[in-house]
Design a protein around this motif. Structure first.
Motif, PDB file in Angstrom:
ATOM      1  N   THR A  51       2.193  54.984 -17.407  1.00  0.00           N
ATOM      2  CA  THR A  51       3.012  54.695 -18.586  1.00  0.00           C
ATOM      3  C   THR A  51       2.165  54.626 -19.851  1.00  0.00           C
ATOM      4  OG1 THR A  51       4.493  53.428 -17.186  1.00  0.00           O
ATOM      5  CG2 THR A  51       4.642  52.977 -19.537  1.00  0.00           C
ATOM      6  N   ASP A 108       9.000  56.573 -23.441  1.00  0.00           N
ATOM      7  CA  ASP A 108      10.013  57.114 -22.526  1.00  0.00           C
ATOM      8  C   ASP A 108       9.381  57.964 -21.417  1.00  0.00           C
ATOM      9  OD1 ASP A 108       9.883  59.981 -23.347  1.00  0.00           O
ATOM     10  OD2 ASP A 108      10.420  59.099 -25.262  1.00  0.00           O
ATOM     11  N   LYS A 109      10.161  58.198 -20.373  1.00  0.00           N
ATOM     12  CA  LYS A 109       9.708  58.898 -19.164  1.00  0.00           C
ATOM     13  C   LYS A 109       9.053  60.255 -19.482  1.00  0.00           C
ATOM     14  CE  LYS A 109       9.678  59.419 -14.694  1.00  0.00           C
ATOM     15  NZ  LYS A 109       8.860  58.551 -13.883  1.00  0.00           N
ATOM     16  N   GLU A 110       9.715  61.018 -20.354  1.00  0.00           N
ATOM     17  CA  GLU A 110       9.218  62.365 -20.674  1.00  0.00           C
ATOM     18  C   GLU A 110       7.805  62.305 -21.281  1.00  0.00           C
ATOM     19  OE1 GLU A 110      10.562  66.087 -23.464  1.00  0.00           O
ATOM     20  OE2 GLU A 110      11.933  64.393 -23.265  1.00  0.00           O
ATOM     21  N   THR A 111       7.617  61.350 -22.195  1.00  0.00           N
ATOM     22  CA  THR A 111       6.306  61.183 -22.843  1.00  0.00           C
ATOM     23  C   THR A 111       5.261  60.759 -21.804  1.00  0.00           C
ATOM     24  OG1 THR A 111       7.537  60.408 -24.753  1.00  0.00           O
ATOM     25  CG2 THR A 111       5.166  60.039 -24.794  1.00  0.00           C
TER      26      THR A 111
END
Ligand SMILES: Cc1cc2nc3c(=O)[nH]c(=O)nc-3n(C[C@H](O)[C@H](O)[C@H](O)COP(=O)(O)O)c2cc1C
Length: 217
Positions: free
Chosen positions: A178, A121-124
């Protein structure tokens, strides 16, 4: 260059000595065995044991490989990070099937992993990005990994721009950086033997549990 070709043709391999691989004493999960083998690699001072080959396929089914850094591993999978704009990023978009390969020559060990790469996910991804060094972040922010570079000075200019940008915006994150998790369905542990009696043990994911089989060398 013939002397180099002679060297290639006459190079010896897998001379040992190597650690033994007690296949009867292996754990249930390949993650656990991977961590045990990684520990042995560390004890033998293997150079960059976390460098691995990632193979992907393009939309025509043609394979591609390159070396990446293993960022983490847990029971869920093996993790690597890259740009979604890169060649491999595009390939992963159309086909998430991948393989990973580790080879530690000094201890004669190879580990082969096959599975699916899943985006985190984006936060990670942002957290992983902000943990990187400044130059690495600046290069990622240029956002052109794997596209054609007309001349080296274009890179130097873009890097200098991004380094000044980071002075003003120190927590800017790349949209494309990513972290991917490779969820494995097959993992093979290969141990070389000086007498060529190599040992192979493969884990297969069946439904939701692992089974182990020896393989002919
Ligand atoms: C030891 C080593 C570690 C590397 N680690 C990474 C990495 O973690 N992420 C990455 O995107 N590229 C890494 N690279 C560069 C890749 O091998 C590759 O050149 C780049 O990702 C572009 O690949 P692509 O054109 O297939 O997308 C590494 C290269 C080496 C030799």
């Amino acid at each position: 260059m013939n002397h180099v070709r002679n060297k290639i043709q006459n190079s010896k391999t897998l001379l040992g000595p190597f650690p033994t691989f007690e296949v009867q004493e292996t754990p249930y999960s390949p993650c656990e065995l991977f961590l045990k083998w990684f520990q042995v690699a560390l004890e033998h001072d293997i150079h960059e044991p976390h460098a691995m080959t990632l193979s992907t396929v393009d939309k025509e089914g043609k394979p591609d490989s390159r070396v990446l850094i293993l960022k983490d591993v847990d029971e869920e999978g093996w993790y690597f990070a890259t740009s979604t704009n890169s060649e491999k990023g595009k390939q992963l978009r159309t086909n998430s099937n991948v393989s990973l390969n580790f080879y530690w020559a000094l201890i004669g060990r190879q580990i082969r992993i096959r599975g699916n790469a899943i985006k985190m996910d984006k936060e990670t991804n942002v957290k992983d990005f902000l943990n990187r060094g400044k130059v690495a972040r600046a290069i990622s922010l240029i956002g052109k990994q794997s596209s054609i570079l007309e001349k080296q000075s274009d890179f130097e200019e873009a890097l200098s721009d991004q380094l000044s940008n980071l002075e003003d915006n120190p927590v800017e994150a790349s949209d494309s950086w990513t972290l991917y998790k490779v969820r494995a369905n097959e993992v093979e542990f290969w141990q070389a033997d000086e007498k060529r009696q190599h040992v192979r043990l493969k884990y297969f994911l069946e439904s939701d549990h692992w089974i182990k089989k020896l393989l002919w060398a």
